[in-house]
Design an enzyme around this catalytic site. Structure first.
Site, PDB file in Angstrom:
ATOM      1  N   THR A 189       0.839  -1.208   0.000  1.00 33.55           N
ATOM      2  CA  THR A 189       0.000   0.000   0.000  1.00 33.55           C
ATOM      3  C   THR A 189       0.870   1.253   0.000  1.00 33.55           C
ATOM      4  OG1 THR A 189      -1.649  -1.221   1.238  1.00 33.55           O
ATOM      5  CG2 THR A 189      -1.883   1.165   1.245  1.00 33.55           C
ATOM      6  N   ARG A 199       1.613   7.228  -6.533  1.00 34.58           N
ATOM      7  CA  ARG A 199       0.527   8.144  -6.926  1.00 34.58           C
ATOM      8  C   ARG A 199       0.863   9.598  -6.595  1.00 34.58           C
ATOM      9  NH1 ARG A 199      -2.827   3.766  -5.300  1.00 34.58           N
ATOM     10  NH2 ARG A 199      -2.985   4.647  -3.212  1.00 34.58           N
ATOM     11  N   SER A 219       1.365  -8.424  -1.541  1.00 33.51           N
ATOM     12  CA  SER A 219      -0.027  -7.997  -1.476  1.00 33.51           C
ATOM     13  C   SER A 219      -1.009  -9.166  -1.520  1.00 33.51           C
ATOM     14  CB  SER A 219      -0.296  -7.072  -2.674  1.00 33.51           C
ATOM     15  OG  SER A 219      -1.471  -6.356  -2.460  1.00 33.51           O
ATOM     16  N   ASN A 243      -3.805 -12.086   3.503  1.00 37.62           N
ATOM     17  CA  ASN A 243      -3.585 -12.927   4.702  1.00 37.62           C
ATOM     18  C   ASN A 243      -4.888 -13.177   5.460  1.00 37.62           C
ATOM     19  OD1 ASN A 243      -2.787 -10.218   4.814  1.00 37.62           O
ATOM     20  ND2 ASN A 243      -0.868 -10.688   5.830  1.00 37.62           N
ATOM     21  N   CYS A 244      -5.781 -12.163   5.421  1.00 38.68           N
ATOM     22  CA  CYS A 244      -7.036 -12.296   6.176  1.00 38.68           C
ATOM     23  C   CYS A 244      -7.931 -13.387   5.577  1.00 38.68           C
ATOM     24  CB  CYS A 244      -7.780 -10.967   6.193  1.00 38.68           C
ATOM     25  SG  CYS A 244      -6.722  -9.608   6.704  1.00 38.68           S
ATOM     26  N   PRO A 295      14.831   9.956  11.542  1.00 39.56           N
ATOM     27  CA  PRO A 295      13.834  10.666  10.724  1.00 39.56           C
ATOM     28  C   PRO A 295      13.778  10.205   9.263  1.00 39.56           C
ATOM     29  CG  PRO A 295      15.703  12.102  11.264  1.00 39.56           C
ATOM     30  CD  PRO A 295      15.873  10.838  12.064  1.00 39.56           C
ATOM     31  N   ILE A 312      13.737   6.979   8.481  1.00 37.74           N
ATOM     32  CA  ILE A 312      13.160   5.623   8.467  1.00 37.74           C
ATOM     33  C   ILE A 312      11.772   5.684   9.096  1.00 37.74           C
ATOM     34  CG2 ILE A 312      13.449   3.223   9.159  1.00 37.74           C
ATOM     35  CD1 ILE A 312      16.433   3.689   9.405  1.00 37.74           C
ATOM     36  N   GLY A 314       2.420  -0.781  10.431  1.00 32.96           N
ATOM     37  CA  GLY A 314       1.829  -2.121  10.478  1.00 32.96           C
ATOM     38  C   GLY A 314       2.027  -2.840  11.800  1.00 32.96           C
ATOM     39  N   TYR A 343     -33.681   3.774   8.137  1.00 32.08           N
ATOM     40  CA  TYR A 343     -34.632   2.775   8.623  1.00 32.08           C
ATOM     41  C   TYR A 343     -35.672   2.391   7.586  1.00 32.08           C
ATOM     42  CZ  TYR A 343     -38.974   0.993  10.502  1.00 32.08           C
ATOM     43  OH  TYR A 343     -40.099   0.266  10.666  1.00 32.08           O
TER      44      TYR A 343
HETATM   45  P1  FAD Z   1       2.469  -8.231   6.668  1.00 28.07           P
HETATM   46  O1  FAD Z   1       1.232  -8.052   5.874  1.00 28.07           O
HETATM   47  O2  FAD Z   1       2.616  -9.502   7.442  1.00 28.07           O
HETATM   48  O3  FAD Z   1       3.689  -8.071   5.694  1.00 28.07           O
HETATM   49  C1  FAD Z   1       5.005  -8.137   6.154  1.00 28.07           C
HETATM   50  C2  FAD Z   1       5.879  -8.735   5.069  1.00 28.07           C
HETATM   51  O4  FAD Z   1       7.206  -8.317   5.292  1.00 28.07           O
HETATM   52  C3  FAD Z   1       5.895 -10.259   5.107  1.00 28.07           C
HETATM   53  O5  FAD Z   1       5.431 -10.794   3.890  1.00 28.07           O
HETATM   54  C4  FAD Z   1       7.375 -10.601   5.331  1.00 28.07           C
HETATM   55  O6  FAD Z   1       7.793 -11.709   4.573  1.00 28.07           O
HETATM   56  C5  FAD Z   1       8.073  -9.342   4.875  1.00 28.07           C
HETATM   57  N1  FAD Z   1       9.361  -9.133   5.523  1.00 28.07           N
HETATM   58  C6  FAD Z   1       9.629  -9.107   6.855  1.00 28.07           C
HETATM   59  N2  FAD Z   1      10.933  -8.847   7.078  1.00 28.07           N
HETATM   60  C7  FAD Z   1      11.500  -8.708   5.853  1.00 28.07           C
HETATM   61  C8  FAD Z   1      12.822  -8.424   5.431  1.00 28.07           C
HETATM   62  N3  FAD Z   1      13.817  -8.237   6.306  1.00 28.07           N
HETATM   63  N4  FAD Z   1      13.069  -8.348   4.108  1.00 28.07           N
HETATM   64  C9  FAD Z   1      12.071  -8.529   3.211  1.00 28.07           C
HETATM   65  N5  FAD Z   1      10.803  -8.792   3.560  1.00 28.07           N
HETATM   66  C10 FAD Z   1      10.518  -8.869   4.867  1.00 28.07           C
HETATM   67  N6  FAD Z   1      -6.401  -8.237  10.090  1.00 28.07           N
HETATM   68  C11 FAD Z   1      -7.624  -7.691  10.027  1.00 28.07           C
HETATM   69  O7  FAD Z   1      -7.760  -6.482  10.193  1.00 28.07           O
HETATM   70  N7  FAD Z   1      -8.724  -8.450   9.767  1.00 28.07           N
HETATM   71  C12 FAD Z   1      -8.638  -9.802   9.559  1.00 28.07           C
HETATM   72  O8  FAD Z   1      -9.641 -10.468   9.302  1.00 28.07           O
HETATM   73  C13 FAD Z   1      -7.361 -10.400   9.629  1.00 28.07           C
HETATM   74  N8  FAD Z   1      -7.219 -11.736   9.447  1.00 28.07           N
HETATM   75  C14 FAD Z   1      -5.966 -12.277   9.472  1.00 28.07           C
HETATM   76  C15 FAD Z   1      -5.832 -13.650   9.278  1.00 28.07           C
HETATM   77  C16 FAD Z   1      -4.572 -14.231   9.307  1.00 28.07           C
HETATM   78  C17 FAD Z   1      -4.437 -15.710   9.109  1.00 28.07           C
HETATM   79  C18 FAD Z   1      -3.427 -13.423   9.514  1.00 28.07           C
HETATM   80  C19 FAD Z   1      -2.056 -14.033   9.538  1.00 28.07           C
HETATM   81  C20 FAD Z   1      -3.548 -12.057   9.733  1.00 28.07           C
HETATM   82  C21 FAD Z   1      -4.811 -11.477   9.717  1.00 28.07           C
HETATM   83  N9  FAD Z   1      -4.992 -10.106   9.943  1.00 28.07           N
HETATM   84  C22 FAD Z   1      -6.249  -9.560   9.900  1.00 28.07           C
HETATM   85  C23 FAD Z   1      -3.843  -9.236  10.287  1.00 28.07           C
HETATM   86  C24 FAD Z   1      -3.325  -8.508   9.059  1.00 28.07           C
HETATM   87  O9  FAD Z   1      -3.072  -9.419   8.044  1.00 28.07           O
HETATM   88  C25 FAD Z   1      -2.058  -7.758   9.457  1.00 28.07           C
HETATM   89  O10 FAD Z   1      -2.393  -6.820  10.449  1.00 28.07           O
HETATM   90  C26 FAD Z   1      -1.411  -7.043   8.291  1.00 28.07           C
HETATM   91  O11 FAD Z   1      -1.084  -7.939   7.272  1.00 28.07           O
HETATM   92  C27 FAD Z   1      -0.137  -6.315   8.770  1.00 28.07           C
HETATM   93  O12 FAD Z   1       0.507  -5.734   7.698  1.00 28.07           O
HETATM   94  P2  FAD Z   1       2.107  -5.569   7.697  1.00 28.07           P
HETATM   95  O13 FAD Z   1       2.452  -4.918   6.420  1.00 28.07           O
HETATM   96  O14 FAD Z   1       2.519  -4.959   8.970  1.00 28.07           O
HETATM   97  O15 FAD Z   1       2.647  -7.051   7.727  1.00 28.07           O
END
Ligand code: FAD
Length: 562
Positions: free
Chosen positions: A16, A23, A40, A43-44, A278, A280, A284, A428
């Site tokens: 995102t 953009r 992208s 996961n949910c 600043p 970095i 999430g 309603y």
């Molecule tokens: P992520 O989406 O986990 O992305 C992080 C990425 O960084 C990973 O792919 C990882 O491989 C990569 N990465 C890490 N370190 C490195 C590195 N050093 N170099 C390169 N790549 C790296 N949230 C909701 O709000 N509603 C839901 O219904 C929901 N259901 C979920 C169900 C499941 C099974 C799971 C696992 C999560 C769910 N979540 C839900 C939580 C939601 O998916 C997370 O809050 C969200 O994905 C967090 O985004 P993020 O970018 O922080 O981490």
């Protein structure tokens, strides 16, 4: 060439942030590093893919790296792990996981969105075959393949958070009976105990066994199955185990380069989402931000905040000034036929922060009762004891829970009070709502409490009452009592008879009107106080009370369990 923006992590936050960055700056050079194969992805949606609700694996892939290049001119490098950050030289070190090659890339600004990994405590046997955790597509492939291949009959889920509950439901869809082992005395800590009680009852109705207040001691392999021993002495065999005992922020990069971390290891960011460096930014699941209402530090691992933070971090990394105001932790989960949702703070958090609050309970139909298919939802509001400012809400029911929690989340975001909820003019027509929407009803009840028209007693104060001073009046009719039983020691006076039987009451006592949902209790309360009696309505009535009654039946009291 414009500013050079590097992004670590290519899923919810990272992808995102990258798209937003493009953009707003067509000239920036944007590179996304993702350790895994996919960017992208949904996961949910993973639990529903395992449950065969989501049929095609491809539908989990929201965007592919080549699409990102075509549409956004963003260089996405999958199977590339960032292994260290050199802040002084503004460089990252990267390993191409396919070839093993390592190289460096310079940055002007860096966004970290590394997420969080499932906690896997060093418990005996945790790495045995058949024991899974769920974070990404390869994890869901492994679980799905195991279920397809072995047709397991019994699974254990360690941890009763939302992923554990979603797994229990989706395994049930595949014909697998599930036991949830949870250390706390309730599932899903977002909810207060009595609200979680409604979830417990539903899970049990759906054939899920709950072992609450117990925790995993060890896994052992025995005749092709997994033996689970718990700290309370329970010992049972399962075909499959899912470990969903919470998550740990992926903080190694941040820690090793000396960025400020919270005591739980989350990356500390300010309202621009900048870290202690600043140049970095971090977003999430890995970050510690602020509670939207009270400003204390919170760690929210949800997709909504990750996506919103991504837009703000991208803005700031490219020179705009955007502010992240904090998170309410608005949350929703499907629990078989129930929907459970919450926003803002719960009672545990309010107590921990010394906030003086009140709670109200209402049970309302999802739409007009005369239009077929209405379902009851339990609504709990938490609000400031003096001003009525909204502090939190929890709703459990079926149809229409999603829209009510979103109205309440919007009200919380707008710093509204329970008096505003009374006034909200909501859409309603009989198939959708009632002329007094469940949100209005919750507002009326809470406002009545603050105006002094309603004094309540909550379930947790009820147990310790001295029966010589307090008398429960059960206002329900005989048929209702036959179905659910009367409260012990209560006086049975159906509401319509109350005015005629006031002379049976003792003015030295405090009466506790008790009904199915709290509404008849409120009417009785108004009759009693206007006739000079002391009264406190049992908040939420039997529908709230029953959620707290299930406790005894939930203990691990099967043979073999201590
Ligand atoms: P992520 O989406 O986990 O992305 C992080 C990425 O960084 C990973 O792919 C990882 O491989 C990569 N990465 C890490 N370190 C490195 C590195 N050093 N170099 C390169 N790549 C790296 N949230 C909701 O709000 N509603 C839901 O219904 C929901 N259901 C979920 C169900 C499941 C099974 C799971 C696992 C999560 C769910 N979540 C839900 C939580 C939601 O998916 C997370 O809050 C969200 O994905 C967090 O985004 P993020 O970018 O922080 O981490």
């Amino acid at each position: 060439m414009g500013l050079r923006l590097l992004i670590v992590g290519g899923v919810a936050g990272g992808a995102t942030a990258a798209a937003r960055a493009r953009r707003i700056d067509e000239n920036a050079e944007i590179i996304v590093f993702e350790r895994g194969e996919h960017i992208s992805f949904a996961n949910c949606g993973l639990p529903y893919y395992i449950g065969n609700v989501i049929k095609g694996r491809n539908s989990l892939l929201v965007t592919k790296p080549q699409d990102f290049m075509k549409r956004y001119r963003i260089d996405v490098r999958v199977f590339h792990e960032v292994t260290s950050i050199d802040r002084e030289n503004k460089q990252v070190k990267v390993t191409d996981l396919k070839s093993g090659r390592t190289y460096t890339e310079n940055y002007d600004n860096l966004i970290l969105s590394p997420g969080a990994e499932p906690a896997r405590p060093r418990i005996e046997g945790i790495d045995l075959e058949g024991i899974f955790s769920l974070r990404n597509i390869p994890d869901s492939d492994s679980i799905k393949a195991f279920v397809d291949r072995n047709s397991p009959r019994q699974a254990v889920v360690i941890g009763g958070g939302f992923i554990g509950i979603e797994m229990a439901e989706n395994l049930a869809r595949r014909g697998v009976r599930t036991t949830i082992v949870e250390m706390l005395d309730q599932v899903m800590p977002q909810f207060d105990y009595e609200m979680a009680g409604l979830i417990h009852a539903h899970l049990e109705d759906k054939g899920v066994t709950l072992m609450l207040g117990d925790s995993l001691k060890s896994f052992t392999f025995e005749e092709g199955r997994i033996r689970v021993d718990t700290t309370k002495g329970c010992s049972e065999l399962f075909d499959l185990a899912v470990v969903s005992m919470g998550i740990r922020p992926e903080n190694a990069l941040a820690r090793d380069t000396g960025l400020m971390l919270s005591d739980k290891g989350h990356i500390v960011v300010d309202s621009s989402l900048a870290t202690s460096d600043p140049h970095i930014y971090a977003i999430g699941d890995a970050v510690s931000t602020r509670d939207y209402l009270l400003g204390f530090p919170v760690n929210t691992a949800l997709a909504g905040p990750a996506n919103k933070q991504a837009r703000i971090a991208a803005d700031n990394a490219l020179g705009r000034k955007s502010v992240f105001k904090g998170t309410l932790g608005t949350f929703i989960v499907k629990v078989f036929d129930l929907t459970a949702a919450s926003t803002g703070m719960n009672e545990k958090t309010l107590k921990a922060h010394g906030v003086h609050y009140l709670a109200s309970y209402t049970h309302s139909g999802s739409h007009a009762s005369y239009y077929p298919g209405a379902e009851t939802m339990a609504v709990k509001l938490l609000f400031a004891a003096e001003s009525g400012k909204l502090l939190g809400a929890q709703i459990i029911g079926g149809e229409g829970v999603d829209k009510r929690i979103d109205v309440l989340a919007t009200a919380l975001h707008g710093n509204m009070s329970v008096f505003d909820l009374e006034e909200l003019e909501l859409a309603y027509a009989p198939p959708y709502s009632s002329a007094k929407d469940p949100v209005n009803m919750a507002g009326f009840t809470a406002a009545n409490m603050l105006k002094g028209d309603l004094m309540t007693i909550n379930w947790d104060e009820f147990e310790g009452l001295d029966p010589r001073e307090h008398v429960v009046i059960d206002l329900r009719n005989a048929e209702e009592l036959r179905a659910s039983g009367m409260v012990e020691g209560a006086l049975h006076i159906p509401l319509n008879d109350l005015r005629d039987r006031l002379d049976e009451l003792d003015r030295t006592k405090t009466y506790i009107p008790f009904c199915a949902a709290g509404l008849r209790g409120y009417i009785a309360h108004r009759i009693l106080v206007q006739h000079g009696f002391r009264s406190r309505n049992f908040s939420g009535g039997y529908l709230t009370y029953q959620g707290t009654r299930k406790k005894a039946g939930l203990k691990s009291d099967k043979p073999g369990c201590g």
